[in-house]
Design an enzyme around this catalytic site. Structure first.
Site, PDB file in Angstrom:
ATOM      1  N   CYS A 156       0.846  -1.190   0.000  1.00 19.10           N
ATOM      2  CA  CYS A 156       0.000   0.000   0.000  1.00 19.10           C
ATOM      3  C   CYS A 156       0.881   1.240   0.000  1.00 19.10           C
ATOM      4  O   CYS A 156       2.081   1.181   0.200  1.00 19.10           O
ATOM      5  CB  CYS A 156      -0.871   0.014   1.230  1.00 19.10           C
ATOM      6  N   ARG A 206      -1.459  -4.343   4.034  1.00 13.42           N
ATOM      7  CA  ARG A 206      -2.898  -4.292   3.745  1.00 13.42           C
ATOM      8  C   ARG A 206      -3.337  -5.699   3.365  1.00 13.42           C
ATOM      9  O   ARG A 206      -3.434  -6.057   2.218  1.00 13.42           O
ATOM     10  CB  ARG A 206      -3.191  -3.250   2.666  1.00 13.42           C
TER      11      ARG A 206
HETATM   12  C1  EPZ Z   1     -10.871   0.917   1.732  1.00 17.02           C
HETATM   13  O1  EPZ Z   1      -9.634   0.231   1.780  1.00 17.02           O
HETATM   14  C2  EPZ Z   1     -10.575   2.241   1.053  1.00 17.02           C
HETATM   15  N1  EPZ Z   1     -10.096   1.975  -0.310  1.00 17.02           N
HETATM   16  C3  EPZ Z   1      -9.519   3.003   1.840  1.00 17.02           C
HETATM   17  O2  EPZ Z   1      -9.418   4.286   1.236  1.00 17.02           O
HETATM   18  C4  EPZ Z   1     -10.008   3.209   3.274  1.00 17.02           C
HETATM   19  O3  EPZ Z   1      -8.961   3.800   4.027  1.00 17.02           O
HETATM   20  C5  EPZ Z   1     -10.424   1.882   3.900  1.00 17.02           C
HETATM   21  O4  EPZ Z   1     -11.368   1.190   3.054  1.00 17.02           O
HETATM   22  C6  EPZ Z   1     -11.085   2.078   5.251  1.00 17.02           C
HETATM   23  O5  EPZ Z   1     -12.231   2.883   5.086  1.00 17.02           O
HETATM   24  C7  EPZ Z   1     -11.023   1.709  -1.254  1.00 17.02           C
HETATM   25  O6  EPZ Z   1     -12.210   1.668  -0.988  1.00 17.02           O
HETATM   26  C8  EPZ Z   1     -10.482   1.489  -2.644  1.00 17.02           C
HETATM   27  P1  EPZ Z   1     -10.371  -2.208   4.821  1.00 17.02           P
HETATM   28  P2  EPZ Z   1      -9.630  -1.345   2.211  1.00 17.02           P
HETATM   29  O7  EPZ Z   1     -10.401  -3.564   4.210  1.00 17.02           O
HETATM   30  O8  EPZ Z   1     -10.878  -1.969   1.733  1.00 17.02           O
HETATM   31  C9  EPZ Z   1      -7.771  -4.707   7.911  1.00 17.02           C
HETATM   32  C10 EPZ Z   1      -8.512   6.040   0.063  1.00 17.02           C
HETATM   33  O9  EPZ Z   1      -7.845   6.946   0.596  1.00 17.02           O
HETATM   34  N2  EPZ Z   1      -8.038  -5.840   7.022  1.00 17.02           N
HETATM   35  O10 EPZ Z   1     -11.638  -1.581   5.292  1.00 17.02           O
HETATM   36  O11 EPZ Z   1      -8.326  -1.907   1.789  1.00 17.02           O
HETATM   37  C11 EPZ Z   1      -6.873  -3.650   7.269  1.00 17.02           C
HETATM   38  O12 EPZ Z   1      -5.508  -3.971   7.440  1.00 17.02           O
HETATM   39  C12 EPZ Z   1      -8.254   4.632   0.485  1.00 17.02           C
HETATM   40  O13 EPZ Z   1      -9.453   6.217  -0.720  1.00 17.02           O
HETATM   41  C13 EPZ Z   1      -7.614  -7.101   7.399  1.00 17.02           C
HETATM   42  O14 EPZ Z   1      -7.016  -7.285   8.452  1.00 17.02           O
HETATM   43  O15 EPZ Z   1      -9.667  -1.205   3.799  1.00 17.02           O
HETATM   44  C14 EPZ Z   1      -7.267  -2.405   8.018  1.00 17.02           C
HETATM   45  O16 EPZ Z   1      -6.578  -2.353   9.249  1.00 17.02           O
HETATM   46  C15 EPZ Z   1      -6.967   4.481   1.275  1.00 17.02           C
HETATM   47  N3  EPZ Z   1      -7.871  -8.157   6.566  1.00 17.02           N
HETATM   48  C16 EPZ Z   1      -8.759  -2.607   8.300  1.00 17.02           C
HETATM   49  O17 EPZ Z   1      -8.994  -4.022   8.168  1.00 17.02           O
HETATM   50  C17 EPZ Z   1      -8.548  -7.998   5.371  1.00 17.02           C
HETATM   51  O18 EPZ Z   1      -8.774  -8.996   4.661  1.00 17.02           O
HETATM   52  C18 EPZ Z   1      -9.687  -1.884   7.341  1.00 17.02           C
HETATM   53  O19 EPZ Z   1      -9.300  -2.235   6.025  1.00 17.02           O
HETATM   54  C19 EPZ Z   1      -8.968  -6.704   5.008  1.00 17.02           C
HETATM   55  C20 EPZ Z   1      -8.707  -5.635   5.858  1.00 17.02           C
END
Ligand code: EPZ
Length: 433
Positions: free
Chosen positions: A117, A123
Site C-alpha cells: 500500500c 494491507r
Molecule cells: C478501503 O480500503 C478504502 N479503499 C480506503 O481508502 C479506506 O482507508 C479503507 O477502506 C477504510 O475505510 C477503497 O475503498 C479502494 P479495509 P480497504 O479492508 O478496503 C484490515 C482512500 O484513501 N483488514 O476496510 O483496503 C486492514 O488492514 C483509500 O481512498 C484485514 O485485516 O480497507 C485495516 O486495518 C486508502 N484483513 C482494516 O482491516 C482484510 O482482509 C480496514 O481495512 C482486510 C482488511
C-alpha cells in the site's frame, strides 16, 4: 514529472461541485464484469484509478465506451480472458475486486495480488479469501497471484462472520455471493456509503441484496445479471477534503452535489472546531473567519469519523489553538505525512496510530512530497493555508482520487498551478555515506 506550485495564505471563496465517489466507482467498475449485457454508469469521476480499471476490463475483453466524460457504457457479455496480470493489478489496489466479480460470474478467477500500500503497514486480504472459501471456492496464492475455483463451477451460499470490519472484504464477498446458489449472510460488515452504492448498483442490474449499510448483509444469489444504468453517489471524502481546505484557509465556499447525511461526522467535527456549516438542499455552505478550536479525532469505521479524512484534518488542527489528538483505529501507521508538515513549522508528535498536534500561529510554505492519496490532499490544504510558496511532488497520488483538483481549487480562489519538470537525476550517494 508534474509538480504543483501553491501560493498560500489566502482565504477561499466561491462554489464547487463534487464528483462521483472514487471508492464506489473502483468497486462498481469491476462489478460490471458480472453483468451479461450492457450497463451504463453515470457520474463516474475522471480520475486515474477509474481509467486504470476500465483498461483492465478492456484487457479482459469488455467493450468500454464513454458516452460523455462522466458516463461510460460497459458490455461484458463476451469476455475472452479471466486473468488480471500483475502489471495491471499493481497499479490500483481496487483491482482485487476483480476476484469477487470473476469468481462470482465464472466460478474461477486468477488475479495478481496488488502491491504494497502507499501508506505504512500491510494491507492484508485474509478476510476476502476467508469469504471466498466459505462460499465453496478453493483459494491458492501462487507466484503473486490469487487463484480461486468454485467447486462444481458455481459458488454456494454460506454464513460468514468477518473477523474485522473491512470495506474491501465486505464488497468483494458481496460481489462473489451475488450469483452464488442460495442465501448468503455476511455479518460484522462495513457500512460506508460506497458499500451501499455497490449493492444498489448490483440490485439495479437484477441482484437481490438486502441490508447494505447495516451490520448484516443478505444476498439471495440469482442466475445472472441483466444490463441497466446507474449513477454513482457523490464523493464523501472529496467533499470533506474541500471543507477542510476552507477550515484551514478561512473564507466561504458552497460545496455542491453532496449527500448531507454522508457528511454528518465530518460536519460535526468541523463545527466543533469553529467552522460554520449550513446545509442547503444538496449543498453545504462552509465558512470560517474566526479562530480554529482544538479537537480530538478518532478515525473508526462508518458512521464514525473516516480514516480517509484524518490527514486533511491534521492540516487544519495544525492551525487550531491548543493541543489536539488524532487516533487512527483503522490503519496502524498512517501518519507519514506529518514529517512533511513539520517542515512547514507544524508541531506534531507521532506514536504508532496516534498523533499529538500543538497548534501554531502559522505554517510556512515548503517543498513537499506526497506519499499517498489522502496525504497528498492534506499537503495541498496545508500549502494553501501556509504563508509563502510550496511545491508538491508525487502529485500522481492526488490525481488517483481527485478529479480536476487544480481547476476546482482555482475556482474558489486557490493560487495553484501544475508545472512539468524534467525527471530528477537519481542523486549519487558518495561512498563516504
Ligand atoms: C478501503 O480500503 C478504502 N479503499 C480506503 O481508502 C479506506 O482507508 C479503507 O477502506 C477504510 O475505510 C477503497 O475503498 C479502494 P479495509 P480497504 O479492508 O478496503 C484490515 C482512500 O484513501 N483488514 O476496510 O483496503 C486492514 O488492514 C483509500 O481512498 C484485514 O485485516 O480497507 C485495516 O486495518 C486508502 N484483513 C482494516 O482491516 C482484510 O482482509 C480496514 O481495512 C482486510 C482488511
Amino acid at each position: 514529472m508534474t509538480k504543483y506550485i501553491v501560493e498560500g495564505g489566502n482565504p477561499l471563496y466561491g462554489e464547487l461541485h463534487i464528483s462521483g465517489a472514487k471508492n464506489a466507482a473502483v468497486a462498481i467498475i469491476p462489478a460490471a464484469l458480472m453483468v451479461s449485457g450492457s450497463c451504463r454508469i453515470e457520474n463516474i469521476p475522471q480520475i486515474s484509478d477509474v481509467k486504470l480499471l476500465l483498461g483492465i476490463l478492456q484487457d479482459l475483453g469488455a467493450k468500454v465506451r464513454f458516452i460523455n466524460p462522466h458516463a461510460v457504457e460497459i458490455d461484458c457479455s463476451r469476455l475472452q480472458n479471466r486473468r488480471v496480470p500483475y502489471e495491471s493489478a499493481r497499479r490500483c489496489r481496487a483491482s482485487y475486486y476483480m476476484l469477487g466479480a470473476l469468481l462470482g460470474r465464472f466460478g474461477s478467477a486468477d488475479v495478481a495480488l496488488p502491491g504494497g500500500c502507499d501508506f505504512g503497514g500491510t494491507r492484508p486480504i485474509d478476510q476476502h479469501l476467508k469469504g471466498f472459501r466459505a462460499l465453496g471456492a478453493s483459494v491458492d496464492t501462487q507466484s503473486g497471484f490469487v487463484i480461486a475455483e468454485a467447486a462444481g463451477g458455481r459458488l454456494k451460499a454460506s454464513s460468514i462472520f468477518l473477523d474485522k470490519v473491512s470495506v474491501g472484504a465486505t464488497i468483494n464477498i458481496m460481489l462473489a455471493a451475488t450469483l452464488a446458489e442460495g442465501l448468503t449472510v455476511i455479518e460484522n460488515v462495513a457500512k460506508e456509503p460506497h458499500i451501499v452504492d455497490v449493492a444498489n448498483f448490483l440490485n439495479s442490474m437484477g441482484a437481490n441484496i438486502m441490508g447494505a449499510g447495516t451490520d448484516v448483509i443478505k444476498i439471495r444469489g440469482v442466475e445472472h445479471l441483466r444490463g441497466g444504468s446507474y449513477s454513482i453517489i457523490p464523493d464523501q471524502i472529496e467533499a470533506g477534503t474541500y471543507m477542510a481546505a476552507v477550515a484551514a484557509c478561512g473564507g466561504q465556499v458552497k460545496i455542491c452535489n453532496i449527500i448531507p447525511k454522508h457528511m454528518d461526522c465530518i460536519t460535526a467535527k468541523l463545527s466543533e472546531m469553529g467552522v460554520e456549516i449550513q446545509e442547503i438542499d444538496d449543498s453545504l455552505l462552509v465558512s470560517r473567519d474566526g479562530s480554529l478550536v482544538r479537537s480530538n479525532i478518532k478515525a473508526i469505521p462508518y458512521p464514525g469519523f473516516p480514516t480517509d479524512m484524518q490527514p486533511q484534518m491534521a492540516a487544519v488542527l495544525c492551525l487550531a489553538q491548543g493541543t489536539s489528538i488524532i487516533t487512527d483505529s483503522v490503519w496502524s501507521s498512517r501518519f507519514r505525512y506529518t514529517d512533511e508538515f513539520k517542515r512547514m513549522g507544524a508541531q506534531i508528535q507521532v506514536d504508532g496510530n496516534l498523533a499529538i498536534i500543538e497548534g501554531v500561529e502559522r505554517l510556512t510554505g515548503a517543498q513537499l512530497e506526497a506519499c499517498d492519496l489522502r496525504a497528498g490532499a492534506a499537503m495541498l490544504i496545508a500549502a494553501l493555508a501556509a504563508h509563502g510558496i510550496s511545491e508538491i511532488t508525487n502529485v500522481q497520488y492526488i490525481e488517483r482520487g481527485y478529479e480536476d483538483v487544480i481547476g476546482k481549487l482555482r475556482s474558489i480562489g486557490g493560487r495553484i498551478k501544475s508545472v512539468e519538470v524534467p525527471e530528477e537525476e537519481p542523486v549519487a550517494v558518495s561512498s563516504a555515506g
